[in-house]
Design a protein around this motif. Structure first.
Motif, PDB file in Angstrom:
ATOM      1  N   THR A 146       6.514   1.830  -0.318  1.00  0.00           N
ATOM      2  CA  THR A 146       6.333   1.445   1.079  1.00  0.00           C
ATOM      3  C   THR A 146       7.368   0.382   1.449  1.00  0.00           C
ATOM      4  OG1 THR A 146       4.683  -0.223   0.455  1.00  0.00           O
ATOM      5  CG2 THR A 146       3.868   1.972   1.034  1.00  0.00           C
ATOM      6  N   ASP A 147       7.471   0.078   2.748  1.00  0.00           N
ATOM      7  CA  ASP A 147       8.520  -0.843   3.188  1.00  0.00           C
ATOM      8  C   ASP A 147       8.275  -2.281   2.762  1.00  0.00           C
ATOM      9  OD1 ASP A 147       6.494  -1.610   4.908  1.00  0.00           O
ATOM     10  OD2 ASP A 147       7.422  -0.760   6.695  1.00  0.00           O
ATOM     11  N   GLY A 148       7.103  -2.559   2.176  1.00  0.00           N
ATOM     12  CA  GLY A 148       6.874  -3.894   1.626  1.00  0.00           C
ATOM     13  C   GLY A 148       7.818  -4.224   0.494  1.00  0.00           C
ATOM     14  N   VAL A 149       8.381  -3.200  -0.154  1.00  0.00           N
ATOM     15  CA  VAL A 149       9.349  -3.417  -1.238  1.00  0.00           C
ATOM     16  C   VAL A 149      10.698  -3.827  -0.679  1.00  0.00           C
ATOM     17  CG1 VAL A 149      10.613  -2.318  -3.124  1.00  0.00           C
ATOM     18  CG2 VAL A 149       8.181  -1.835  -2.823  1.00  0.00           C
ATOM     19  N   THR A 150      11.226  -3.062   0.256  1.00  0.00           N
ATOM     20  CA  THR A 150      12.597  -3.289   0.730  1.00  0.00           C
ATOM     21  C   THR A 150      12.695  -4.280   1.889  1.00  0.00           C
ATOM     22  OG1 THR A 150      12.338  -1.291   2.077  1.00  0.00           O
ATOM     23  CG2 THR A 150      13.464  -1.069  -0.038  1.00  0.00           C
ATOM     24  N   GLU A 151      11.598  -4.513   2.616  1.00  0.00           N
ATOM     25  CA  GLU A 151      11.673  -5.384   3.790  1.00  0.00           C
ATOM     26  C   GLU A 151      11.158  -6.790   3.530  1.00  0.00           C
ATOM     27  OE1 GLU A 151       9.946  -3.507   7.194  1.00  0.00           O
ATOM     28  OE2 GLU A 151      11.303  -1.787   7.118  1.00  0.00           O
ATOM     29  N   CYS A 152      10.885  -7.135   2.271  1.00  0.00           N
ATOM     30  CA  CYS A 152      10.434  -8.490   1.965  1.00  0.00           C
ATOM     31  C   CYS A 152      11.578  -9.485   2.167  1.00  0.00           C
ATOM     32  CB  CYS A 152       9.891  -8.569   0.539  1.00  0.00           C
ATOM     33  SG  CYS A 152      11.100  -8.184  -0.739  1.00  0.00           S
ATOM     34  N   LEU A 153      11.242 -10.714   2.585  1.00  0.00           N
ATOM     35  CA  LEU A 153      12.226 -11.742   2.887  1.00  0.00           C
ATOM     36  C   LEU A 153      12.102 -12.898   1.904  1.00  0.00           C
ATOM     37  CD1 LEU A 153      11.742 -11.940   6.781  1.00  0.00           C
ATOM     38  CD2 LEU A 153      13.520 -10.672   5.552  1.00  0.00           C
ATOM     39  N   ASN A 154      13.234 -13.407   1.436  1.00  0.00           N
ATOM     40  CA  ASN A 154      13.185 -14.597   0.588  1.00  0.00           C
ATOM     41  C   ASN A 154      13.184 -15.850   1.455  1.00  0.00           C
ATOM     42  OD1 ASN A 154      15.823 -14.964   1.442  1.00  0.00           O
ATOM     43  ND2 ASN A 154      16.752 -14.391  -0.512  1.00  0.00           N
ATOM     44  N   ASP A 194       7.937  -1.724 -13.361  1.00  0.00           N
ATOM     45  CA  ASP A 194       8.131  -3.136 -13.715  1.00  0.00           C
ATOM     46  C   ASP A 194       9.572  -3.576 -13.460  1.00  0.00           C
ATOM     47  OD1 ASP A 194       5.502  -3.239 -14.477  1.00  0.00           O
ATOM     48  OD2 ASP A 194       5.900  -2.989 -16.623  1.00  0.00           O
ATOM     49  N   TYR A 195      10.508  -2.699 -13.687  1.00  0.00           N
ATOM     50  CA  TYR A 195      11.925  -2.997 -13.469  1.00  0.00           C
ATOM     51  C   TYR A 195      12.193  -3.328 -12.003  1.00  0.00           C
ATOM     52  CZ  TYR A 195      16.994  -2.026 -13.257  1.00  0.00           C
ATOM     53  OH  TYR A 195      18.345  -2.088 -13.040  1.00  0.00           O
ATOM     54  N   VAL A 196      11.659  -2.516 -11.088  1.00  0.00           N
ATOM     55  CA  VAL A 196      11.868  -2.744  -9.649  1.00  0.00           C
ATOM     56  C   VAL A 196      11.093  -3.961  -9.166  1.00  0.00           C
ATOM     57  CG1 VAL A 196      11.523  -1.782  -7.341  1.00  0.00           C
ATOM     58  CG2 VAL A 196      12.375  -0.319  -9.179  1.00  0.00           C
ATOM     59  N   ILE A 197       9.814  -4.039  -9.520  1.00  0.00           N
ATOM     60  CA  ILE A 197       8.985  -5.165  -9.061  1.00  0.00           C
ATOM     61  C   ILE A 197       9.528  -6.484  -9.609  1.00  0.00           C
ATOM     62  CG2 ILE A 197       6.688  -6.197  -9.147  1.00  0.00           C
ATOM     63  CD1 ILE A 197       7.003  -3.805  -7.222  1.00  0.00           C
ATOM     64  N   GLY A 198      10.022  -6.468 -10.842  1.00  0.00           N
ATOM     65  CA  GLY A 198      10.630  -7.673 -11.409  1.00  0.00           C
ATOM     66  C   GLY A 198      11.827  -8.126 -10.600  1.00  0.00           C
ATOM     67  N   ALA A 199      12.643  -7.165 -10.157  1.00  0.00           N
ATOM     68  CA  ALA A 199      13.812  -7.501  -9.336  1.00  0.00           C
ATOM     69  C   ALA A 199      13.389  -8.075  -7.986  1.00  0.00           C
ATOM     70  CB  ALA A 199      14.672  -6.263  -9.138  1.00  0.00           C
ATOM     71  N   VAL A 200      12.331  -7.517  -7.405  1.00  0.00           N
ATOM     72  CA  VAL A 200      11.826  -8.010  -6.112  1.00  0.00           C
ATOM     73  C   VAL A 200      11.269  -9.425  -6.268  1.00  0.00           C
ATOM     74  CG1 VAL A 200      10.076  -7.679  -4.324  1.00  0.00           C
ATOM     75  CG2 VAL A 200      11.348  -5.714  -5.192  1.00  0.00           C
ATOM     76  N   ASN A 240      11.693 -15.312  -5.510  1.00  0.00           N
ATOM     77  CA  ASN A 240      11.731 -16.634  -6.157  1.00  0.00           C
ATOM     78  C   ASN A 240      10.519 -17.491  -5.797  1.00  0.00           C
ATOM     79  OD1 ASN A 240      12.839 -18.608  -7.803  1.00  0.00           O
ATOM     80  ND2 ASN A 240      14.026 -19.535  -6.140  1.00  0.00           N
ATOM     81  N   GLY A 241       9.338 -16.878  -5.915  1.00  0.00           N
ATOM     82  CA  GLY A 241       8.101 -17.628  -5.695  1.00  0.00           C
ATOM     83  C   GLY A 241       7.549 -17.551  -4.293  1.00  0.00           C
ATOM     84  N   LYS A 242       8.284 -17.026  -3.344  1.00  0.00           N
ATOM     85  CA  LYS A 242       7.759 -16.918  -1.975  1.00  0.00           C
ATOM     86  C   LYS A 242       6.714 -15.811  -1.913  1.00  0.00           C
ATOM     87  CE  LYS A 242       9.014 -16.398   2.868  1.00  0.00           C
ATOM     88  NZ  LYS A 242      10.047 -16.071   3.864  1.00  0.00           N
ATOM     89  N   ASP A 243       5.645 -16.070  -1.157  1.00  0.00           N
ATOM     90  CA  ASP A 243       4.563 -15.098  -1.042  1.00  0.00           C
ATOM     91  C   ASP A 243       5.039 -13.829  -0.349  1.00  0.00           C
ATOM     92  OD1 ASP A 243       2.828 -16.857  -2.244  1.00  0.00           O
ATOM     93  OD2 ASP A 243       2.053 -17.650  -0.349  1.00  0.00           O
ATOM     94  N   GLN A 244       4.413 -12.696  -0.710  1.00  0.00           N
ATOM     95  CA  GLN A 244       4.748 -11.428  -0.063  1.00  0.00           C
ATOM     96  C   GLN A 244       4.296 -11.446   1.385  1.00  0.00           C
ATOM     97  OE1 GLN A 244       1.834  -9.211  -2.763  1.00  0.00           O
ATOM     98  NE2 GLN A 244       1.672  -7.988  -0.908  1.00  0.00           N
ATOM     99  N   GLN A 245       5.037 -10.750   2.230  1.00  0.00           N
ATOM    100  CA  GLN A 245       4.714 -10.734   3.666  1.00  0.00           C
ATOM    101  C   GLN A 245       4.068  -9.427   4.108  1.00  0.00           C
ATOM    102  OE1 GLN A 245       8.634 -11.107   3.320  1.00  0.00           O
ATOM    103  NE2 GLN A 245       8.025 -12.965   2.271  1.00  0.00           N
ATOM    104  N   ASP A 246       3.961  -8.460   3.208  1.00  0.00           N
ATOM    105  CA  ASP A 246       3.454  -7.146   3.589  1.00  0.00           C
ATOM    106  C   ASP A 246       2.757  -6.526   2.381  1.00  0.00           C
ATOM    107  OD1 ASP A 246       2.936  -4.846   4.981  1.00  0.00           O
ATOM    108  OD2 ASP A 246       5.019  -4.238   5.262  1.00  0.00           O
ATOM    109  N   GLY A 285      15.513 -16.191   4.329  1.00  0.00           N
ATOM    110  CA  GLY A 285      15.403 -15.222   5.409  1.00  0.00           C
ATOM    111  C   GLY A 285      16.157 -13.938   5.158  1.00  0.00           C
ATOM    112  N   GLU A 286      16.633 -13.739   3.923  1.00  0.00           N
ATOM    113  CA  GLU A 286      17.361 -12.515   3.585  1.00  0.00           C
ATOM    114  C   GLU A 286      16.383 -11.408   3.194  1.00  0.00           C
ATOM    115  OE1 GLU A 286      21.427 -14.176   1.552  1.00  0.00           O
ATOM    116  OE2 GLU A 286      19.592 -14.309   0.370  1.00  0.00           O
ATOM    117  N   MET A 287      16.690 -10.194   3.614  1.00  0.00           N
ATOM    118  CA  MET A 287      15.858  -9.049   3.281  1.00  0.00           C
ATOM    119  C   MET A 287      16.337  -8.415   1.974  1.00  0.00           C
ATOM    120  SD  MET A 287      15.045  -5.664   5.610  1.00  0.00           S
ATOM    121  CE  MET A 287      14.333  -6.647   6.935  1.00  0.00           C
ATOM    122  N   PHE A 288      15.375  -7.979   1.145  1.00  0.00           N
ATOM    123  CA  PHE A 288      15.747  -7.323  -0.112  1.00  0.00           C
ATOM    124  C   PHE A 288      16.603  -6.094   0.172  1.00  0.00           C
ATOM    125  CE2 PHE A 288      14.968  -4.536  -3.782  1.00  0.00           C
ATOM    126  CZ  PHE A 288      15.306  -5.410  -4.805  1.00  0.00           C
TER     127      PHE A 288
END
Length: 564
Positions: free
Chosen positions: A319-327, A355-361, A366-372, A330-333
């Motif tokens: 889902t777009d929660g993977v690619t549209e998350c912001l650090n 685990d490979y993808v989620i680890g990269a996200v 870097n500790g910021k909470d998920q937005q979606d 304010g940068e998008m993955f």
């Protein structure tokens, strides 16, 4: 108002009683502090306000006020002190323990003004308390109902993610309820169905839509239905159940028994990835359609794509929660960062890439909470021979009797009917869940569409190549079909078993049109196995073990293997 007056001086009590009665207020008179406290403890209803003398024997006004307020915890009882003391220290103490002060001798006008002022405050306090009590009750009721709903959702989702070694997933809702939905079900004769969805918004509202979606998906996958039919039914129920401003982006995927082909319907979702065994990106699965709920049932487009897979390829859907998350900057993955993870073969070559993808996200955040809401599923292309033990009622044919059916459609029938759903139903009735409905449906649809549109109606696919080409093509199709007065299409379907015991369908379609140069079609190159096969002759050759044209291109005969 109900007023209590506490004073050890009988004259002072009589004076205040007279003032209160003259203004229609009820007075309860007490000459000692303990007497007032005992009365309050035994009374069903507290007074609205208390006028209290400060200097009294045994239990002074300060002690009495503290005891009275303590005995009615949770209720506001204003205490107005009556005192002849006018020094700052005593006046401050009166306001610290009580709520107001009147100096003696008491002036009637001042006493009534104070009474009315505190009366207004008592009324306001009671209104606020009543509202607060209602809110507490509502909160407790919502919390109880939320607990029930959460239990239902937990059970619903756990029961509909079929456990299999070829599937790994990550589901992380932003709140208790998620707008994302992941469903995995076995195919009746081996293979898997996967559905990943993302509803509009967050929390309970989009999560409600997952209940009818889950029911439809579970019911239809048990019946071995095609991806196209599942998509149609999901859209139908979303349109009928959810408000018209709510949509559900989704990808539905069917992996065949051999694990070498998937059929996909995708609408409004991020592009899926097909990754090689070594972790290199081979192909993206682009969405072809708008989300569920946008189009009405009669306008819904159920066309699917299919993709050929190599052994141990991986299909990643998210889902777009993977690619549209912001650090924090304010940068998008973004898509590019995701694709870059598979730009070169993954050195550690993990069994699955969740685990490979989620680890990269997570490293990016870097500790910021998920937005979606975030959902990711990795499906490994491998042979899945296990059958769904819930589908015994469908019927699974191990060795069916050979059979053959023939239909002939003239202008009247061609205008009135689409034979493909009826043909699928008849084949499925004979073969039960042994029929791979999605692939068989593509074969029948392609053969019939070619015969009708190009053979009988003489439409040219070049029309589709412009921006509005599909619209013009189907408008012209409808126009020519309505004007049709001659021509016919004959369809012959034969089920047989060859000498090696392999079950197959031989499908022959004949049209009365002018034919075409089928030698040119023979020489066109098949698409790469990692690419989506669009509807056309290449699709037939990819799905069928043989495709033969004859009689000037008016006849096409295909053999489709059922053991796929």
């Amino acid at each position: 108002m109900d007023v209590m007056v506490v004073d050890d001086d009988p004259c002072a009590l009589s004076l205040i009683e007279a003032i209160l009665e003259a203004t229609s207020h009820k007075a309860v008179l007490k000459q000692a502090g303990k007497e007032a406290v005992d009365y309050l403890s035994s009374s069903d209803k507290a007074p609205d306000i208390v006028f209290m003398d400060v200097l009294m024997p045994n239990m002074d006004g300060f002690e009495t006020a503290k005891a009275m307020k303590a005995s009615i915890h949770g209720t506001h009882l204003p205490v107005v002190f009556l005192t002849a003391l006018d020094d700052v220290l005593n006046l401050s103490k009166c306001l610290a323990i009580g709520d107001d002060v009147i100096t003696k001798p008491v002036e009637p006008e001042v006493l009534i003004a104070k009474l009315e002022a505190h009366g207004r405050f008592v009324d306001l306090y009671n209104q606020v308390k009543e509202s607060n009590d209602e809110l507490v009750f509502y909160h407790q009721k919502v919390a109880f109902e939320r607990e029930i709903i959460e239990h239902v959702f937990d059970g619903l989702l756990k029961e509909n993610i079929y456990p299999h070694d070829s599937v790994r997933y990550h589901v992380s809702p932003k709140s208790t309820f998620s707008g994302d939905l992941l469903l995995v079900e076995p195919r009746p004769m081996g293979g898997l169905y996967v559905m990943i969805s993302d509803g509009t918004g967050h929390g309970l509202a989009p999560a409600v839509g997952s209940i009818p979606i889950t029911w439809v998906f579970s019911h239809m996958t048990q019946q071995g239905c095609s991806v196209a039919d599942i998509a149609k039914e999901v859209n139908k129920i979303i349109v009928s159940v959810l408000p018209d401003y709510m949509f559900v982006a989704s990808t539905i995927l069917e992996l065949n028994r051999a694990g070498d082909r998937v059929v996909v319907w995708s609408g409004g979702m991020p592009a899926g990835l097909i990754v090689s065994k070594k972790g290199k990106l081979k192909k993206t699965i682009e969405p072809m359609h708008c989300p569920f709920g946008v189009l009405s049932d009669d306008k819904f487009d159920a066309r699917v794509n299919f993709y050929d897979l190599a052994e141990d390829d991986h299909i990643l859907l998210y889902t777009d929660g993977v690619t549209e998350c912001l650090n924090s900057a304010g940068e998008m993955f973004g898509d590019e960062r995701l694709y870059d993870l598979f730009k070169e073969p993954v050195s550690k070559n993990p069994v699955h890439y969740v685990d490979y993808v989620i680890g990269a996200v997570e490293s990016f955040l870097n500790g910021k909470d998920q937005q979606d809401d975030t959902t990711l599923v990795d499906l490994k292309a491998t042979s899945i021979l296990e059958c769904d033990d819930r589908t015994e009622h469908i019927g699974t044919v191990k060795t069916a009797m050979p059979w053959c059916l023939q239909i002939k459609m003239g202008p009247v029938e061609l205008k009135a009917n689409d034979p493909v759903p009826q043909l699928i139903a008849m084949v499925k009735a004979s073969l039960g869940s042994h029929c791979e409905e999605s692939a068989v449906s593509i074969v029948f649809t392609e053969l019939y569409s070619n015969a009708l549109e190009h053979g009988i109606l003489k439409l040219d696919s070049v029309l589709k190549e412009t921006d509005d080409g599909f619209l013009k093509y189907y408008q012209e199709r409808e126009k020519r079909l309505n004007a049709l007065t001659a021509g016919c299409v004959e369809i012959e379907v034969e089920f047989f078993t060859n000498d090696e015991g392999q079950e197959k369908l031989r499908i022959k379609v004949t049209d009365s049109g002018d034919g075409f140069d089928y030698e040119a079609i023979k020489n066109t190159q098949l698409p790469d196995s990692s690419k989506a096969c669009g509807y056309g002759s290449s699709a037939l050759r990819a799905l069928c073990e043989s495709v033969e044209y004859s009689e000037g291109g008016n006849v096409v005969t295909v053999v489709y293997p059922l053991d796929s």
